[in-house]
Design a protein around this motif. Structure first.
Motif, PDB file in Angstrom:
ATOM      1  N   GLU A  40       7.569   4.414   1.623  1.00 15.88           N
ATOM      2  CA  GLU A  40       7.735   5.411   0.569  1.00 15.88           C
ATOM      3  C   GLU A  40       9.004   5.096  -0.218  1.00 15.88           C
ATOM      4  O   GLU A  40      10.058   4.848   0.358  1.00 15.88           O
ATOM      5  N   ALA A  43       7.926   1.212  -5.488  1.00 15.29           N
ATOM      6  CA  ALA A  43       6.986   1.393  -6.600  1.00 15.29           C
ATOM      7  C   ALA A  43       5.963   0.261  -6.618  1.00 15.29           C
ATOM      8  O   ALA A  43       4.768   0.496  -6.737  1.00 15.29           O
ATOM      9  N   MET A  84      11.405   3.282  -6.684  1.00 20.56           N
ATOM     10  CA  MET A  84      11.323   4.481  -7.512  1.00 20.56           C
ATOM     11  C   MET A  84      12.731   4.998  -7.808  1.00 20.56           C
ATOM     12  O   MET A  84      13.617   4.922  -6.964  1.00 20.56           O
ATOM     13  N   TYR A  85      12.901   5.534  -8.995  1.00 25.70           N
ATOM     14  CA  TYR A  85      14.173   6.125  -9.383  1.00 25.70           C
ATOM     15  C   TYR A  85      14.439   7.359  -8.520  1.00 25.70           C
ATOM     16  O   TYR A  85      13.554   8.165  -8.276  1.00 25.70           O
ATOM     17  N   GLY A  86      15.664   7.490  -8.041  1.00 26.00           N
ATOM     18  CA  GLY A  86      16.074   8.665  -7.290  1.00 26.00           C
ATOM     19  C   GLY A  86      16.066   8.496  -5.782  1.00 26.00           C
ATOM     20  O   GLY A  86      16.558   9.361  -5.072  1.00 26.00           O
ATOM     21  N   GLN A 123      11.594   1.860 -11.050  1.00 27.22           N
ATOM     22  CA  GLN A 123      10.463   2.479 -11.747  1.00 27.22           C
ATOM     23  C   GLN A 123      10.814   3.940 -12.000  1.00 27.22           C
ATOM     24  O   GLN A 123      11.078   4.683 -11.074  1.00 27.22           O
ATOM     25  N   PHE A 124      10.826   4.321 -13.263  1.00 27.40           N
ATOM     26  CA  PHE A 124      11.058   5.717 -13.615  1.00 27.40           C
ATOM     27  C   PHE A 124       9.731   6.436 -13.594  1.00 27.40           C
ATOM     28  O   PHE A 124       8.689   5.853 -13.898  1.00 27.40           O
ATOM     29  N   GLU A 125       9.746   7.705 -13.243  1.00 22.26           N
ATOM     30  CA  GLU A 125       8.506   8.486 -13.236  1.00 22.26           C
ATOM     31  C   GLU A 125       7.984   8.593 -14.651  1.00 22.26           C
ATOM     32  O   GLU A 125       8.730   8.865 -15.580  1.00 22.26           O
ATOM     33  N   THR A 126       6.704   8.383 -14.789  1.00 25.34           N
ATOM     34  CA  THR A 126       6.093   8.525 -16.108  1.00 25.34           C
ATOM     35  C   THR A 126       5.454   9.896 -16.198  1.00 25.34           C
ATOM     36  O   THR A 126       4.843  10.371 -15.249  1.00 25.34           O
ATOM     37  N   THR A 127       5.638  10.519 -17.313  1.00 27.18           N
ATOM     38  CA  THR A 127       5.018  11.828 -17.504  1.00 27.18           C
ATOM     39  C   THR A 127       3.803  11.651 -18.379  1.00 27.18           C
ATOM     40  O   THR A 127       3.871  11.091 -19.466  1.00 27.18           O
ATOM     41  N   GLU A 128       2.688  12.099 -17.878  1.00 25.84           N
ATOM     42  CA  GLU A 128       1.449  11.994 -18.631  1.00 25.84           C
ATOM     43  C   GLU A 128       1.079  13.373 -19.158  1.00 25.84           C
ATOM     44  O   GLU A 128       1.186  14.370 -18.451  1.00 25.84           O
TER      45      GLU A 128
END
Length: 134
Positions: A40, A43, A84-86, A123-128
């Protein structure tokens, strides 16, 4: 455990009256790649240009982002990942190392000298946008 002239591992403890067991470095790459991608916070795995082209053509490359070096000193595994970022980079890297070590020990009984984790991107979370159907 020793290497033969084709750079394939021969497991000493697996020799029997039935024959010997040999493990290709590509098998180690696939096991390590799958084990790393299961962690976990990872990305994706970062491969080279050739593995990117192969994936675009529909061929899944489970060893992507993993390089196995077999030499006289032992076996070294280098893993290149995008995280993943964060997430905590040291924690994710340690989990990657542990997961790879456990998977290879369980599946092949191979002892590694080192597992080097290279974080090559974030990898930044992408908002869809969610479109509601009416």
């Amino acid at each position: 455990m020793k290497m033969n002239e084709n750079h394939i591992l021969e497991l000493d403890e697996q020799k029997s009256e039935l024959g010997k067991v040999e493990i290709s470095p590509e098998v180690i790459e696939v096991i390590a790649g799958i084990a790393a991608s299961e962690v976990e916070g990872v990305a994706n795995m970062r491969g080279n240009f050739a593995s990117g082209v192969a994936e675009k053509l529909g061929r899944k490359n489970h060893g992507k982002g993993v390089r196995v070096d077999l030499n006289d000193d032992g076996i070294l595994v280098d893993v290149s990942v995008v995280i993943m970022y964060g997430v905590s980079v040291p924690e994710v890297a340690k989990l990657i190392q542990t997961n790879i070590q456990q998977a290879l020990q369980t599946m092949t009984a191979i002892q590694l000298n080192a597992i080097n984790v290279h974080v090559v991107g974030i990898q930044f979370e992408t908002t869809e946008a969610v479109v509601e159907e009416k």
